[in-house]
Scaffold this motif. Structure first.
Motif, short mmCIF file in Angstrom:
data_model
loop_
_atom_site.label_atom_id
_atom_site.label_comp_id
_atom_site.label_asym_id
_atom_site.label_seq_id
_atom_site.Cartn_x
_atom_site.Cartn_y
_atom_site.Cartn_z
N ILE A 154 0.86 -1.19 0.00
CA ILE A 154 0.00 0.00 0.00
C ILE A 154 0.89 1.23 0.00
O ILE A 154 1.74 1.40 0.88
CB ILE A 154 -0.94 0.00 1.22
N VAL A 155 0.69 2.08 -1.00
CA VAL A 155 1.54 3.26 -1.18
C VAL A 155 0.73 4.51 -0.89
O VAL A 155 -0.24 4.82 -1.60
CB VAL A 155 2.12 3.32 -2.61
N LEU A 156 1.14 5.24 0.16
CA LEU A 156 0.45 6.47 0.54
C LEU A 156 0.87 7.63 -0.37
O LEU A 156 1.93 7.58 -0.99
CB LEU A 156 0.75 6.79 2.01
N PRO A 157 0.05 8.69 -0.43
CA PRO A 157 0.32 9.76 -1.40
C PRO A 157 1.50 10.66 -1.05
O PRO A 157 1.89 11.51 -1.87
CB PRO A 157 -0.99 10.57 -1.40
N ASP A 158 2.12 10.48 0.13
CA ASP A 158 3.21 11.37 0.52
C ASP A 158 4.60 10.81 0.18
O ASP A 158 5.62 11.39 0.58
CB ASP A 158 3.13 11.68 2.02
N VAL A 159 4.67 9.70 -0.54
CA VAL A 159 5.97 9.06 -0.80
C VAL A 159 6.82 9.90 -1.75
O VAL A 159 6.31 10.68 -2.56
CB VAL A 159 5.81 7.65 -1.40
N ASP A 160 8.14 9.73 -1.64
CA ASP A 160 9.09 10.27 -2.60
C ASP A 160 9.12 9.27 -3.77
O ASP A 160 9.69 8.19 -3.67
CB ASP A 160 10.47 10.39 -1.96
N VAL A 161 8.50 9.65 -4.87
CA VAL A 161 8.29 8.73 -5.99
C VAL A 161 9.60 8.14 -6.50
O VAL A 161 9.73 6.92 -6.69
CB VAL A 161 7.53 9.44 -7.13
N ASN A 162 10.58 8.96 -6.72
CA ASN A 162 11.84 8.47 -7.29
C ASN A 162 12.60 7.56 -6.33
O ASN A 162 13.30 6.64 -6.75
CB ASN A 162 12.72 9.65 -7.70
N LYS A 163 12.46 7.80 -5.03
CA LYS A 163 13.13 6.97 -4.05
C LYS A 163 12.45 5.62 -3.91
O LYS A 163 13.10 4.57 -3.81
CB LYS A 163 13.16 7.68 -2.69
N VAL A 164 11.13 5.62 -3.91
CA VAL A 164 10.39 4.40 -3.60
C VAL A 164 10.21 3.49 -4.81
O VAL A 164 10.01 2.28 -4.66
CB VAL A 164 9.03 4.77 -2.97
N ALA A 165 10.32 4.04 -6.02
CA ALA A 165 10.08 3.23 -7.23
C ALA A 165 10.99 2.00 -7.31
O ALA A 165 10.50 0.89 -7.53
CB ALA A 165 10.20 4.09 -8.48
N PRO A 166 12.32 2.13 -7.15
CA PRO A 166 13.16 0.93 -7.21
C PRO A 166 12.84 -0.06 -6.10
O PRO A 166 12.90 -1.28 -6.32
CB PRO A 166 14.58 1.49 -7.07
N GLU A 167 12.51 0.45 -4.91
CA GLU A 167 12.21 -0.46 -3.80
C GLU A 167 10.93 -1.24 -4.06
O GLU A 167 10.85 -2.44 -3.77
CB GLU A 167 12.10 0.34 -2.51
N LEU A 168 9.92 -0.59 -4.62
CA LEU A 168 8.68 -1.28 -4.97
C LEU A 168 8.91 -2.27 -6.10
O LEU A 168 8.30 -3.34 -6.13
CB LEU A 168 7.59 -0.27 -5.34
N PHE A 169 9.79 -1.91 -7.04
CA PHE A 169 10.12 -2.85 -8.12
C PHE A 169 10.68 -4.14 -7.55
O PHE A 169 10.23 -5.25 -7.87
CB PHE A 169 11.12 -2.21 -9.09
N TRP A 170 11.68 -4.04 -6.67
CA TRP A 170 12.32 -5.24 -6.13
C TRP A 170 11.40 -5.97 -5.16
O TRP A 170 11.52 -7.20 -5.00
CB TRP A 170 13.66 -4.90 -5.49
N ALA A 171 10.48 -5.26 -4.53
CA ALA A 171 9.50 -5.93 -3.68
C ALA A 171 8.67 -6.92 -4.48
O ALA A 171 8.25 -7.96 -3.97
CB ALA A 171 8.60 -4.89 -3.01
N ALA A 172 8.45 -6.61 -5.75
CA ALA A 172 7.66 -7.48 -6.62
C ALA A 172 8.51 -8.45 -7.41
O ALA A 172 8.11 -9.59 -7.66
CB ALA A 172 6.83 -6.63 -7.59
N PHE A 173 9.73 -8.04 -7.83
CA PHE A 173 10.48 -8.81 -8.81
C PHE A 173 11.71 -9.53 -8.26
O PHE A 173 12.38 -10.24 -9.01
CB PHE A 173 10.92 -7.89 -9.96
N ARG A 174 12.03 -9.37 -6.98
CA ARG A 174 13.19 -10.09 -6.44
C ARG A 174 12.99 -11.60 -6.63
O ARG A 174 11.91 -12.13 -6.45
CB ARG A 174 13.38 -9.74 -4.97
N ASN A 175 14.07 -12.29 -7.01
CA ASN A 175 14.02 -13.73 -7.31
C ASN A 175 13.00 -14.02 -8.41
O ASN A 175 12.38 -15.07 -8.44
CB ASN A 175 13.70 -14.55 -6.06
#
Length: 475
Positions: free
Chosen positions: A252-273
């Motif tokens: 769940i991503v709240l509207p106050d996130v730093d988009v550029n910072k969180v994008a890679p982390e969300l990517f790996w949260a889904a695509f790791r392994n």
């Protein structure tokens, strides 16, 4: 040690060839890399008998000695890390760096397990009696580990089972048996004969173990569907069970996130392994205020990731591990195409050998779509737009699964308030997939029965025993 050949089972401390063999395939090129031993029912009986014979002496081994042996097991893994990681990449497909992280993590988890203690509870200590509850080993544990993390998920079982005083018969997935066989060979020099037995085989071996009268507990990691069959089979003799099963984790991503910072982390949260993790983020709910920029940032980052053979330099994501799962992931993508879902990335077929699926990101598919409701277990990321965080929480909880979830926000306390409403065994705030040997890991709902890791996970391999002593009374 030769990591390229001589794959034998470990039964009663000895290397044992199978009654026959079966092929093991490199998922990056679909080539047969080895023949693994195929355990017969009679050989399983021998492994269980060896474990039963070793149990009384192992149970009586002082706790501190078992603690030292867990540390020795970790040292043996670290000493053979390079060979184990290369073999793991060959049979599982993950890049060398990920394989090293897994094998090293197995040693770390053994060390962490060895720091714990079994609690003793004093219930009464009066003039009349003393009553205390302690925890004793169950007996022979049948441990069944999966193909996505064959080494570390085996250690999740071996560490606490052995530490608590049980003996073990371990069966890895037939898709990834080789690294586990070598692990058994390495540990022959560490553990007494019969304490750890490693057997490999096809589809029949798992049911033979779950119904075997000489096995007292089954610890299984795998799909929810198979977990139900394991539980049903184990019920005939009231075996204890620990089942770590599937998940459909929501981020769940709240509207106050730093988009550029969180994008890679969300990517790996889904695509790791390659998405082949029970606790991968399989549904990402993004507040409408940041949905468009965050979607673009995640897609842009995904385009920088090299997918390929895990043994090649620069590869960050490998293939799907086996043909069966490869076909299932392709079927989910084909269904989304047929339903007219919008793809921001991927969706096309792979041209060439290997079980490769291009990284696939979907733009706001319907909530009732298969690709949202089912556990994809592959390189698929559905991005889902929500109007409010309350909507995200409701949708995240509207699942038969309850393994893990994550919340992302610049305000930790706000994220924590959201996370506390998730119906899952683990909730991460501004990260995901962090596990510890000393922290309980459990599934809610259809995601499992019992606990792994932590003192709670250690207790899963014990029976409670209360001892009551009547004191001599004064004249």
């Amino acid at each position: 040690m030769n990591f390229d050949a001589d794959y034998t089972m470990t039964i009663d401390g000895q290397g044992v060839a199978g009654a026959s063999t079966f092929p093991v395939i490199n998922p990056a090129n679909e080539q047969v890399i080895a023949q693994a031993p195929d355990c017969s029912r009679e050989q399983l009986d021998l492994a269980v008998a060896a474990a039963r014979k070793a149990f009384p002496k192992w149970r009586a081994t002082p706790f501190e000695e078992r603690r030292a042996l867990l540390q020795a097991m970790a040292g043996a893994i670290f000493a053979n890390l390079d060979g184990l990681k290369r073999l793991l990449t060959l049979e599982q497909g993950k890049p060398f760096a990920d394989a090293e992280f897994e094998v090293g993590g197995a040693g770390f988890f053994l060390q962490g397990t060895a720091t714990m203690d079994l609690p003793v509870t004093v219930n009464e200590d009066s003039a009349e009696r003393r009553s205390e509850t302690r925890h004793v080993p169950i007996g022979v544990v049948g441990a069944i580990s999966p193909w996505n993390f064959p080494v570390i998920l085996a250690i999740f079982k071996l560490g606490p089972a052995l530490f608590a005083g049980n003996t073990v018969v371990l069966k890895p997935s037939p898709f990834t048996p080789l690294t586990t066989l070598k692990l058994g060979e390495i540990l022959r020099d560490v553990l007494p004969p019969g304490v750890l037995n490693v057997v490999t085989g096809g589809d029949a071996l798992g049911p033979w173990m779950t119904e075997h009268k000489g096995i007292d507990k089954v610890s299984f990691t795998g799909s929810t569907q198979t977990g139900r069959r394991v539980m049903q089979s184990a019920s005939a003799s009231l075996k204890r069970v620990t089942l770590e099963l599937g998940g459909n984790d929501a981020a769940i991503v709240l509207p106050d996130v730093d988009v550029n910072k969180v994008a890679p982390e969300l990517f790996w949260a889904a695509f790791r392994n390659n998405g082949q993790i029970c606790i991968a983020s399989k549904r990402t709910y993004v507040h409408k205020d940041v949905y468009e920029p965050l979607s673009k940032a995640i897609v842009d980052y995904a385009r920088t990731i090299k997918v390929g053979d895990g043994s090649e330099q620069g590869t960050l994501i490998g293939p799907i591990q086996n043909k069966q799962q490869y076909q299932r992931v392709k079927d989910l993508i084909a269904d989304s195409k047929a339903q007219g879902h919008k793809f921001l990335l991927g969706g096309e077929d792979h041209d060439g050998p290997g079980y490769f699926v291009p990284l696939t990101i979907l733009d706001n598919p319907p909530e009732d779509a298969r690709i949202v409701n089912e556990e994809q277990f592959g390189p698929i990321m559905p991005l889902l737009k929500v109007d409010s965080i309350e909507e995200a929480i409701a949708k995240a909880n509207a699942s038969e699964y309850g393994l893990g979830g994550s919340v992302w926000s610049a305000d930790t306390q706000k994220a924590l308030a959201v996370g506390e409403q998730l119906e899952t065994g683990t909730v991460w705030i501004n990260e995901t997939q962090h596990l510890s040997p000393t922290a309980a890991f459990a599934g809610h709902k259809q995601s499992g029965v019992g606990v792994e890791n932590g003192v709670e996970g250690l207790l899963e391999y014990t029976n409670a025993q209360t001892i009551v002593v009547k004191k001599a009374t004064a004249a």
